[in-house]
Design a protein around this motif. Structure first.
Motif, PDB file in Angstrom:
ATOM      1  N   GLY A  59       0.783  -1.222   0.000  1.00  0.00           N
ATOM      2  CA  GLY A  59       0.000   0.000   0.000  1.00  0.00           C
ATOM      3  C   GLY A  59       0.817   1.275   0.000  1.00  0.00           C
ATOM      4  N   GLN A  60       2.132   1.151  -0.142  1.00  0.00           N
ATOM      5  CA  GLN A  60       2.998   2.320  -0.143  1.00  0.00           C
ATOM      6  C   GLN A  60       3.431   2.692  -1.567  1.00  0.00           C
ATOM      7  N   VAL A 205       0.699  21.300 -16.818  1.00  0.00           N
ATOM      8  CA  VAL A 205       0.844  21.448 -15.368  1.00  0.00           C
ATOM      9  C   VAL A 205      -0.515  21.492 -14.684  1.00  0.00           C
ATOM     10  N   SER A 206      -1.489  22.118 -15.316  1.00  0.00           N
ATOM     11  CA  SER A 206      -2.810  22.240 -14.718  1.00  0.00           C
ATOM     12  C   SER A 206      -3.517  20.901 -14.562  1.00  0.00           C
ATOM     13  N   VAL A 207      -3.097  19.906 -15.345  1.00  0.00           N
ATOM     14  CA  VAL A 207      -3.745  18.585 -15.310  1.00  0.00           C
ATOM     15  C   VAL A 207      -3.009  17.631 -14.381  1.00  0.00           C
ATOM     16  N   GLN A 208      -1.725  17.869 -14.154  1.00  0.00           N
ATOM     17  CA  GLN A 208      -0.897  16.937 -13.395  1.00  0.00           C
ATOM     18  C   GLN A 208      -1.437  16.678 -11.994  1.00  0.00           C
ATOM     19  N   ALA A 209      -1.838  17.749 -11.301  1.00  0.00           N
ATOM     20  CA  ALA A 209      -2.319  17.583  -9.927  1.00  0.00           C
ATOM     21  C   ALA A 209      -3.569  16.713  -9.880  1.00  0.00           C
ATOM     22  N   ARG A 210      -4.431  16.855 -10.860  1.00  0.00           N
ATOM     23  CA  ARG A 210      -5.659  16.051 -10.873  1.00  0.00           C
ATOM     24  C   ARG A 210      -5.343  14.574 -11.057  1.00  0.00           C
ATOM     25  N   ILE A 211      -4.387  14.267 -11.937  1.00  0.00           N
ATOM     26  CA  ILE A 211      -3.992  12.873 -12.158  1.00  0.00           C
ATOM     27  C   ILE A 211      -3.395  12.286 -10.880  1.00  0.00           C
ATOM     28  N   VAL A 212      -2.528  13.052 -10.216  1.00  0.00           N
ATOM     29  CA  VAL A 212      -1.918  12.581  -8.977  1.00  0.00           C
ATOM     30  C   VAL A 212      -2.985  12.338  -7.916  1.00  0.00           C
ATOM     31  N   ASN A 213      -3.962  13.237  -7.813  1.00  0.00           N
ATOM     32  CA  ASN A 213      -5.034  13.067  -6.833  1.00  0.00           C
ATOM     33  C   ASN A 213      -5.847  11.801  -7.100  1.00  0.00           C
ATOM     34  N   ILE A 214      -6.105  11.520  -8.373  1.00  0.00           N
ATOM     35  CA  ILE A 214      -6.842  10.297  -8.722  1.00  0.00           C
ATOM     36  C   ILE A 214      -6.041   9.063  -8.322  1.00  0.00           C
ATOM     37  N   LEU A 215      -4.755   9.067  -8.620  1.00  0.00           N
ATOM     38  CA  LEU A 215      -3.903   7.929  -8.274  1.00  0.00           C
ATOM     39  C   LEU A 215      -3.850   7.715  -6.764  1.00  0.00           C
ATOM     40  N   GLN A 216      -3.738   8.788  -6.014  1.00  0.00           N
ATOM     41  CA  GLN A 216      -3.679   8.659  -4.556  1.00  0.00           C
ATOM     42  C   GLN A 216      -5.013   8.178  -3.984  1.00  0.00           C
ATOM     43  N   ARG A 217      -6.107   8.649  -4.548  1.00  0.00           N
ATOM     44  CA  ARG A 217      -7.421   8.220  -4.076  1.00  0.00           C
ATOM     45  C   ARG A 217      -7.639   6.731  -4.327  1.00  0.00           C
ATOM     46  N   ILE A 218      -7.240   6.271  -5.517  1.00  0.00           N
ATOM     47  CA  ILE A 218      -7.362   4.848  -5.840  1.00  0.00           C
ATOM     48  C   ILE A 218      -6.490   4.011  -4.913  1.00  0.00           C
ATOM     49  N   GLN A 219      -5.272   4.484  -4.659  1.00  0.00           N
ATOM     50  CA  GLN A 219      -4.374   3.746  -3.773  1.00  0.00           C
ATOM     51  C   GLN A 219      -4.947   3.636  -2.367  1.00  0.00           C
ATOM     52  N   GLU A 221      -8.070   3.749  -1.460  1.00  0.00           N
ATOM     53  CA  GLU A 221      -9.286   2.939  -1.420  1.00  0.00           C
ATOM     54  C   GLU A 221      -9.005   1.455  -1.606  1.00  0.00           C
ATOM     55  N   TYR A 222      -8.023   1.125  -2.464  1.00  0.00           N
ATOM     56  CA  TYR A 222      -7.799  -0.285  -2.805  1.00  0.00           C
ATOM     57  C   TYR A 222      -6.473  -0.838  -2.299  1.00  0.00           C
ATOM     58  N   GLY A 223      -5.648  -0.010  -1.662  1.00  0.00           N
ATOM     59  CA  GLY A 223      -4.405  -0.498  -1.084  1.00  0.00           C
ATOM     60  C   GLY A 223      -3.368  -0.939  -2.094  1.00  0.00           C
ATOM     61  N   ILE A 224      -3.379  -0.332  -3.279  1.00  0.00           N
ATOM     62  CA  ILE A 224      -2.431  -0.713  -4.331  1.00  0.00           C
ATOM     63  C   ILE A 224      -1.046  -0.184  -3.986  1.00  0.00           C
ATOM     64  N   THR A 225      -0.029  -0.955  -4.303  1.00  0.00           N
ATOM     65  CA  THR A 225       1.362  -0.564  -4.117  1.00  0.00           C
ATOM     66  C   THR A 225       1.882   0.045  -5.419  1.00  0.00           C
ATOM     67  N   TYR A 226       2.548   1.195  -5.317  1.00  0.00           N
ATOM     68  CA  TYR A 226       3.024   1.895  -6.513  1.00  0.00           C
ATOM     69  C   TYR A 226       4.551   1.960  -6.565  1.00  0.00           C
ATOM     70  N   LEU A 227       5.089   1.861  -7.784  1.00  0.00           N
ATOM     71  CA  LEU A 227       6.433   2.331  -8.102  1.00  0.00           C
ATOM     72  C   LEU A 227       6.228   3.555  -8.981  1.00  0.00           C
TER      73      LEU A 227
END
Length: 351
Positions: A59-60, A205-219, A221-227
């Motif tokens: 989950g990290q 740049v204006s879109v990057q933060a939204r993508i990061v927020n989506i990735l963090q929210r999914i992580q 909620e589902y405990g996914i591990t990211y590289l």
């Protein structure tokens, strides 16, 4: 990006005891042979990844940073066996991916996925969004047609896309929308591990933060591990739990976010941090003194002897041209590959 914002959040993440490792990489290598002449005789090799070891807690997020040509993307692809490793082991949820047969690997791929850097080239322009997201569901026999449609609708909701977008082609979407489709496809089967290969670098740049927020929210909620692979060290400050700094196929520093940002222990890490843009006086005081790197990253076919960074290092001395330094442990969760941390060379220039 600010170096001082959310300082308490960084302390909390860094101090958190690492969970059981979901991913364990040991001695991973990927060497590409060099052939010359009409007979294509082997004349050498490029050591794109050369003996890398690290682990990621369940989950990290492990952030992997370095300049272009450092081997980051090759390592991510080798971990997923999108390119075959030369040596080493990669354990994901206890399973050594390197030892799997082709049939076993195909079945196991539902546990490990990738989000590519360029969302345009990673999506088939002839296919509708529905077909793109449904592909992994079909491959791994996920439900019937009705259940797959329901899952696609869930995934579109998850990445903040209207459900009617499933009938559009990639050419009808913006770059950020395409990347969200790529994320939906990657998490369709609830994988345990996802490689994020510079998922925001091709976006405004204006879109990057939204993508990061989506990735963090999914992580969350589902405990996914990211590289999380990137060349932007400042981005990792608010994304990663731990950071690995890579240079010419080797990790030169590994540590938790708090340690690396507050006390970088390798000259390369300090140079990357010192190049981060700042606005406030507090931010300027929080980062190391500006250290300009001379020249470009060397040709991987002609690595310098000893420490690979010595040809650009402002602190290089005689010992650096001999054997390559080992990783020196510098605390509970920080280590660096630099002779400046060797007791034998304490008389050499300090930081």
């Amino acid at each position: 990006m600010s170096l001082t914002d959310n300082a308490d959040e960084i302390v909390t993440r860094g101090a958190r005891k690492e969970a059981d490792s979901m991913v364990q990489v040991e001695g991973l290598k990927k060497h590409f042979p060099i052939h010359e002449g009409i007979l294509r005789k082997r004349a050498g090799e490029v050591r794109a990844v050369d003996g890398v070891s690290f682990s990621i807690g369940e989950g990290q997020t492990f952030g992997l940073v370095g300049e272009s040509g450092s081997g980051k993307t090759t390592m991510g692809r080798a971990m997923l066996r999108l390119t075959e490793p030369t040596a080493g082991t990669v354990r994901i949820d206890g399973q050594n991916v390197v030892d799997l047969s082709e049939d076993e690997l195909k079945r196991f791929r539902q546990n490990m996925q990738i989000v590519h850097q360029d969302p345009t080239s990673s999506l088939n322009p002839r296919h509708r969004v529905k077909t793109i997201i449904e592909a992994p569901l079909k491959i791994h026999d996920y439900g019937d047609a009705k259940e797959r449609i329901e899952r696609i609708e869930e995934l579109l909701d998850m990445v903040d896309l209207p459900r009617e977008y499933m009938y559009r082609h990639p050419g009808q979407l913006s770059g950020g929308q395409k990347q969200r489709v790529g994320i939906a496809r990657a998490v369709a089967l609830n994988p345990k591990f996802v490689v994020l290969d510079e998922p925001t670098s091709a976006l405004d740049v204006s879109v990057q933060a939204r993508i990061v927020n989506i990735l963090q929210r999914i992580q969350k909620e589902y405990g996914i591990t990211y590289l999380f692979i990137t060349h932007d060290l400042s981005l990792l400050r608010n994304v990663a739990d731990r950071i690995g700094v890579m240079y010419l196929g080797r990790l030169v520093e590994v540590g938790d976010v708090q340690s690396v940002f507050r006390t970088p222990e390798h000259p390369y890490s300090r140079a990357l941090l010192s190049a981060i843009s700042t606005v406030s006086d507090a931010d300027k005081q929080a980062k190391p003194e500006q250290q300009k790197l001379e020249g470009e990253i060397p040709d991987p076919r002609e690595k310098p002897s000893g420490c690979a960074f010595r040809s650009r290092c402002p602190r290089a001395f005689d010992a650096c041209s001999g054997e390559e330094p080992s990783m020196y442990e510098l605390g509970d969760d920080q280590e660096a590959r630099c002779y400046l941390h060797d007791d034998r060379y304490r008389e050499e220039p300090d930081w």
